[in-house]
Design an enzyme around this catalytic site. Structure first.
Site, PDB file in Angstrom:
ATOM      1  N   GLY A 416       0.846  -1.299   0.020  1.00 15.69           N
ATOM      2  CA  GLY A 416       0.120  -0.109  -0.081  1.00 15.69           C
ATOM      3  C   GLY A 416       0.719   1.286  -0.118  1.00 15.69           C
ATOM      4  N   MET A 418       4.901   2.747   1.760  1.00 12.88           N
ATOM      5  CA  MET A 418       6.454   2.578   2.245  1.00 12.88           C
ATOM      6  C   MET A 418       6.879   3.969   2.815  1.00 12.88           C
ATOM      7  SD  MET A 418       8.700   0.494   3.033  1.00 12.88           S
ATOM      8  CE  MET A 418      10.246   1.094   3.945  1.00 12.88           C
ATOM      9  N   GLU A 419       7.402   3.702   3.944  1.00  8.99           N
ATOM     10  CA  GLU A 419       7.915   4.851   4.817  1.00  8.99           C
ATOM     11  C   GLU A 419       9.314   5.215   4.410  1.00  8.99           C
ATOM     12  OE1 GLU A 419       8.601   1.290   7.634  1.00  8.99           O
ATOM     13  OE2 GLU A 419       7.158   1.945   5.817  1.00  8.99           O
ATOM     14  N   ASN A 420       9.946   5.128   3.267  1.00  7.89           N
ATOM     15  CA  ASN A 420      11.248   5.400   2.978  1.00  7.89           C
ATOM     16  C   ASN A 420      11.509   7.046   3.747  1.00  7.89           C
ATOM     17  OD1 ASN A 420      11.476   3.087   1.094  1.00  7.89           O
ATOM     18  ND2 ASN A 420       9.974   4.434  -0.146  1.00  7.89           N
ATOM     19  N   HIS A 452      -0.152   6.824   8.825  1.00  3.81           N
ATOM     20  CA  HIS A 452       0.895   5.655   9.120  1.00  3.81           C
ATOM     21  C   HIS A 452       2.297   5.715   8.820  1.00  3.81           C
ATOM     22  CE1 HIS A 452       1.004   1.134   9.487  1.00  3.81           C
ATOM     23  NE2 HIS A 452       2.095   1.263   8.824  1.00  3.81           N
ATOM     24  N   GLU A 453       2.422   6.200   7.368  1.00  5.50           N
ATOM     25  CA  GLU A 453       3.978   6.295   6.904  1.00  5.50           C
ATOM     26  C   GLU A 453       4.481   7.663   7.438  1.00  5.50           C
ATOM     27  OE1 GLU A 453       4.679   3.741   5.320  1.00  5.50           O
ATOM     28  OE2 GLU A 453       2.617   3.082   5.097  1.00  5.50           O
ATOM     29  N   HIS A 456       5.821   6.712  10.839  1.00  6.77           N
ATOM     30  CA  HIS A 456       7.183   5.820  10.819  1.00  6.77           C
ATOM     31  C   HIS A 456       8.393   6.580  10.821  1.00  6.77           C
ATOM     32  CE1 HIS A 456       5.924   1.699  10.345  1.00  6.77           C
ATOM     33  NE2 HIS A 456       5.242   1.751   9.387  1.00  6.77           N
ATOM     34  N   GLU A 475       5.276  -1.510  12.850  1.00  2.94           N
ATOM     35  CA  GLU A 475       3.910  -1.899  12.240  1.00  2.94           C
ATOM     36  C   GLU A 475       2.754  -1.662  13.049  1.00  2.94           C
ATOM     37  OE1 GLU A 475       4.042  -0.931   9.283  1.00  2.94           O
ATOM     38  OE2 GLU A 475       5.994  -1.682   8.474  1.00  2.94           O
TER      39      GLU A 475
END
Length: 1027
Positions: A416, A418-420, A452-453, A456, A475
């Site tokens: 869905g 990604m928290e790069n 959410h991201e 992180h 998570e």
């Protein structure tokens, strides 16, 4: 810029060794000019001789001698540096037995799936010859890198070649220089590599000019562990630093959306296909792009240069420092050096992207990037995302440490989001919002996924897990913090109530079988690690964190997180580190009677959860806990499972649903608890436990108390909190399915819904109705089941409007009522859906967004090829925010030949995006008319799906478990067992969904044996009693 190797096989001049930190005065080989000339002649002669041998032996690019030396079996070729220092002496003496130079021993254990390359090249590339991997006789657990060296800094230069419009030929190449520090004596450096070819011989340079640089004798590739082992001619010096240099190349994948891969989209204005190169490195895929120390604890800084053609842009974690035009017309974008971070957070993107940006209150440049046609749908993400970033900075009392945060929507993305760090990536449709098109839930989901991201950035990025077994700290916390963050920014949405519905209820259903896993569990291989990213990690992790937040109190919890993040900043943590920080804060806040580690370990180290049985007596409550399972047998262990439970309750007299940590009654493991309360009467009133479902447990009552609660709901349901109205339904139905509550009680509980006006209880009920729907749909009682549901829906308005300004949960209720009405055959709904669809299709009249998916599905179900093709075109070419709904509706068809065609489309990425293939299968499996046709197709294509199409194990698990949802016979069990044992490919990733499916079928069989006749009788009696 890396332009390929220019090294030749020669005996380098001795002076050149000084560049490697060597000094002839310290020893070594010295010779006169005449001797040097003779050596050159001799070298030429040897080279010619070797060249002839190689030519007649098959025109190989490497000199191969199968002496099978070193740490593994394989093909050995000599390293140029090694030859320079040693081999030339043997050659002068006429000794051409080069295999005699193989070292006698190594500190690296031999593995059957290794190959060894000593890197002597006669051309500009150096393909790494690899032995075919062999199966290990035991599960591999020793997959961790040695800790003898620690990476400190990467200089990474990378160039994709992606401009010829033939994605199957796209490649990339690059170089990496890794500064490492020796932590313990070792004569090898081990790091990760996947499929890349090394294009030059690796080198290791001492940073200290007084130390002679070690020579790489040979490299070994351990394919099973994805290790690249550089064996050196001498041990590294503890405390000294070295630079490991490697050059590499590989193909850019246009099928597997991991590592660095190609995403494809159509530029409609130009009518051309365009490509984006993007990365997905979490959890173990950075090694698929560049050699690195690919474990979360090996943090380092990154200096990244990306080379591109001028018509596209490149992005990375940090802001762009400068751009230089190279001699071949490429542009080299050099980015600022990153903060210290794990390899899985590194990211870069190449492509034609548009952006919108603003500056947050705390002066962070916040950007949203998408393809050109979708950039006008990003205002919601830009504005809300900026506010979320400010909110988290205030909540943690820790600044976002980067100067910018880019959020990039990608047409193809396997997860869905990604928290790069500094360059977060999303499936494009998830960050788009289009007024009049996006649903209320879609808006909530976009907000939640952004939150959410962004969260992180603290939990996961600033502090990362020491190993993947604690990935739930990333998570589970991010899932909880996402709901908390959105609630802080938009409190009117009620997200802290909705977390029960969207997160906690779904995982409690999954976590009620013996075959499930605990939150904290071991993982070693990449397949096992990716398997950690499941509903238990995300949803159960969130549930127990929310419980922790409640019993500590929100402010103690917040300050404890701040303490933990400051203590571990730019490093790594494990759950015990977090418990210690929270314990310190709790003591500081005067809550020294709470043992956080003891409490929380009981929730993260055990599977399942408890049910608390409440028994009223005059003057108090007896509370008893036991392991909750939907199904058990004589071998089931109940005594070995026990939890420390923060129990809360209220009564019909008190009606206190706004409770805090001060109201908790602690239940110790393996004990029955008596809670004194003089206001409680055994014979009168009711008690309700687990207020607002803050605890991760269910509650059961004596029959009299259940009856009193149902009576309260029917007379004045508003006296009970909306969340507890929903969890009463959830609990009694779970207990009924487990044989711990009466069937009549469960069904009677639903009858009050004819009065209910709130979304949350209705959605709980709708979720519970899925199970009897699946159990009854092929049985005679289904007709009365439909009539029962229709009686609850009677009189509900199906009027929906395009511009609905009511509170979000009221809009969600209208959507749910419309969906249920269409599903269970309310005539008005079918007529209304058909009218809305035709007006939209024929004249472009917008459909109210919250009912659009129901309208789409009904139109496809009752329509034919014309309607299906129209929706398929919407999926391919419509607004991105409509594509998910269009995809879901395609599986609603009842025409067998269309189903057959659609199944073939699913496994053709040119027709259905690979990232959508699992959802496409799931929509068909949930369609009664399509189930058997789809199931047989999946069985027939399973090996292709697993091996060739390479769906990840998360998707495979979901397909298997969904296929078994409605099964309930011995024949069904045999089909699943045959699927697992005979059809699933040998050596493929373990699919835990098979065990879950078999357990679920056993539960279903037991339900049919025990309850079908009784349910049929209850439904018949109810229908007869209705006027």
């Amino acid at each position: 810029m890396f332009g390929g190797s220019t090294d030749k096989f020669d005996f380098s001049d001795i002076e050149g060794r000084k560049k490697m930190g060597r000094n002839d005065e310290d020893g070594g080989c010295r010779m006169s000019g005449a001797s040097g000339f003779l050596m050159v002649l001799l070298a030429i002669a040897i080279a010619v001789g070797v060249g002839l041998i190689v030519h007649f032996a098959g025109n190989q690019k490497e000199l191969n001698c199968n002496c099978q030396c070193g740490p593994a079996e394989g093909v050995v070729t000599m390293a140029p540096e090694f030859l320079t220092e040693t081999c030339k002496a043997k050659a002068v003496l006429g000794n051409q037995e080069l295999c005699g130079l193989c070292p006698e021993r190594t500190t690296t254990p031999s593995q059957p799936s290794m190959s060894t390359t000593m890197g002597m090249r006669t051309a500009s590339t150096m393909p790494n010859t690899t032995m075919p991997p062999t199966s290990s006789p035991h599960p591999i657990t020793d997959t961790r890198l040695p800790t003898s060296v620690k990476p400190l800094h990467y200089e990474l230069n990378l160039r994709p070649e992606m401009y010829n419009n033939k994605p199957e030929t796209f490649t990339f190449n690059g170089t990496v220089a890794i500064k490492v520090e020796c932590k313990s004596s070792t004569d090898n450096i081990t790091l990760h590599i996947a499929t890349q070819n090394l294009t030059t011989t690796p080198t290791v340079e001492a940073s200290d000019n007084t130390e002679v640089s070690p020579v790489v004798l040979y490299t070994t590739r351990d394919v099973t562990r994805q290790f690249l082992i550089l064996t050196l001619d001498k041990p590294l010096v503890v405390g000294n630093r070295y630079v490991v240099r490697l050059a590499f190349e590989d193909r850019l994948s246009n099928t597997v959306l991991l590592g660095m891969y190609i995403s494809t989209y159509i530029d409609e204005a130009a009518n051309v296909t365009k490509y984006i190169a993007a990365t997905q490195f979490a959890p173990t895929y950075a090694r698929h792009t560049f050699p690195c120390f690919d474990e979360p604890a090996f943090k380092a800084t990154f200096d990244i240069t990306l080379e591109r053609q001028p018509h596209i842009i490149s992005l990375s974690n940090m802001p762009l420092a400068n751009s230089i035009t190279l001699g071949d017309g490429y542009v080299a974008d050099h980015f600022d050096v990153s903060v210290t971070m794990s390899t899985y957070l590194v990211a870069f993107i190449f492509g034609e992207l548009d952006s919108v940006k603003n500056v947050t209150e705390n002066n962070v440049l916040f950007g949203v990037y998408t393809t050109h046609k979708n950039i006008n749908q990003t205002a919601f993400a830009l504005n809300l995302g900026s506010r979320l970033l400010d909110t988290y900075e205030e909540y943690f009392n820790i600044s976002f440490v980067l100067p910018k945060l880019d959020n990039v929507g990608l047409p193809d993305f396997v997860f869905g989001a990604m928290e790069n760090w500094g360059l977060m990536t999303y499936r494009e449709m998830f960050i788009l919002n289009m007024e009049g098109v996006t649903t209320t839930h879609g808006m909530e989901f976009t907000a939640e996924i952004l939150a959410h991201e962004i969260s992180h950035s603290w939990f996961g990025n600033l502090v990362s897990p020491a190993w993947w077994d604690d990935v739930w700290l990333n998570e589970g916390f991010a899932t909880f913090l996402s709901y908390l963050g959105v609630d802080l920014v938009v409190p009117s949405w009620g997200m802290m109530d909705l977390v029960n519905l969207y997160i906690i209820q779904p995982v409690m259903d999954v976590d009620s079988v013996e075959s499930i896993v605990p939150i904290f569990r071991e993982a070693y291989t990449p397949d096992q690690i990716i398997g950690l990213f499941d509903i238990i990690t995300y949803y159960k992790g969130c549930a127990v964190v929310r419980m922790l937040w409640f019993f500590l109190g929100p402010e103690t919890f917040r300050k404890g997180l701040e303490r933990y993040l400051n203590e571990k900043a730019y490093g790594n943590g494990a759950h015990d580190d977090l418990w210690a920080a929270l314990q310190t804060q709790a003591v500081k806040d005067g809550k020294d009677d709470i043992d956080i580690k003891s409490i929380m370990d009981s929730w993260i180290l055990q599977t399942n959860y408890p049910v608390v049985t409440v028994r009223k007596v005059n003057g108090g409550l007896y509370l008893h806990q036991s392991r909750f399972l939907l199904q058990s047998n004589k071998n089931t262990d109940f005594a070995g499972f026990s939890w420390t439970i923060p129990f809360t309750y209220t009564t019909d007299e008190e009606l206190n649903f706004n409770q805090s940590a001060n109201n908790v009654v602690w239940m110790a493991p393996n004990t029955q608890v008596y809670a004194t309360d003089a206001s409680i009467s055994k014979m009168n009133g009711w008690v309700i436990g687990n207020i607002q479902h803050y605890g991760y447990y269910r509650v059961n009552y004596e029959q009299e108390n259940w009856n009193a609660l149902i009576t309260q709901l029917k007379t004045d349901y508003t006296k009970i909190h909306v969340v507890n109205r929903g969890t009463l339904i959830s609990d009694v139905w779970a207990l009924f399915k487990a044989g711990q509550a009466d069937l009549v009680t469960a069904w009677d509980m639903l009858t009050y819904l004819q009065y209910e006006t709130e979304f949350i209880p209705w959605q709980y009920a709708s979720s519970e109705l899925v199970y009897p729907n699946n159990m009854l749909i092929r049985r005679p009682a289904y007709g009365n089941f439909e009539r029962f549901v229709l009686s609850l829906l009677e009189g509900r308005s199906l009027n929906v409007s395009l511009n609905d300004n009511r509170p979000t949960q009221q809009r969600s209720l209208s959507k749910l009522i419309f969906s249920l009405s269409c599903r269970y055959g309310v005539p008005e709904c079918a007529t209304r859906a058909k009218q809305l669809f035709n007006d939209w299709k024929n004249s472009g009249t917008l459909i109210p967004p919250d009912v659009k998916e129901s309208v789409f599905c009904r139109a496809i179900k009752e329509g034919g090829e014309e309607e299906w093709n129209y929706m398929y075109d919407v999926y391919l070419n419509g607004p991105a925010v409509e594509q998910a709904g269009a995809l879901g509706s395609l599986g609603c068809t009842s025409r067998p030949w269309i189903i057959s065609r659609y199944l073939d489309y699913i496994l053709d990425p040119s027709k259905i995006r690979k990232q959508d293939s699992a959802q496409a299968f799931l929509s068909l499996l949930r369609n009664t008319n399509a189930f058997y046709q789809t199931f047989e197709y999946i069985l027939a294509k399973w090996k292709f799906i697993v091996v060739n199409y390479q769906l990840d194990v998360i998707m495979l698990n979901e397909i298997v478990s969904t296929a078994a949802a409605g099964m309930y016979t011995d024949y069904d069990i045999k089909k699943i067992e045959n699927w697992r044992d005979e059809i699933h490919p040998d050596g493929a990733a373990n699919v835990g969904g098979f065990d879950v499916a078999l357990n679920r079928i056993s539960v279903n069989m037991e339900w049919h044996d025990k309850y079908y006749d009784r349910v049929a009788n209850w439904l018949e009696n109810y229908v007869r009693s209705e006027p």
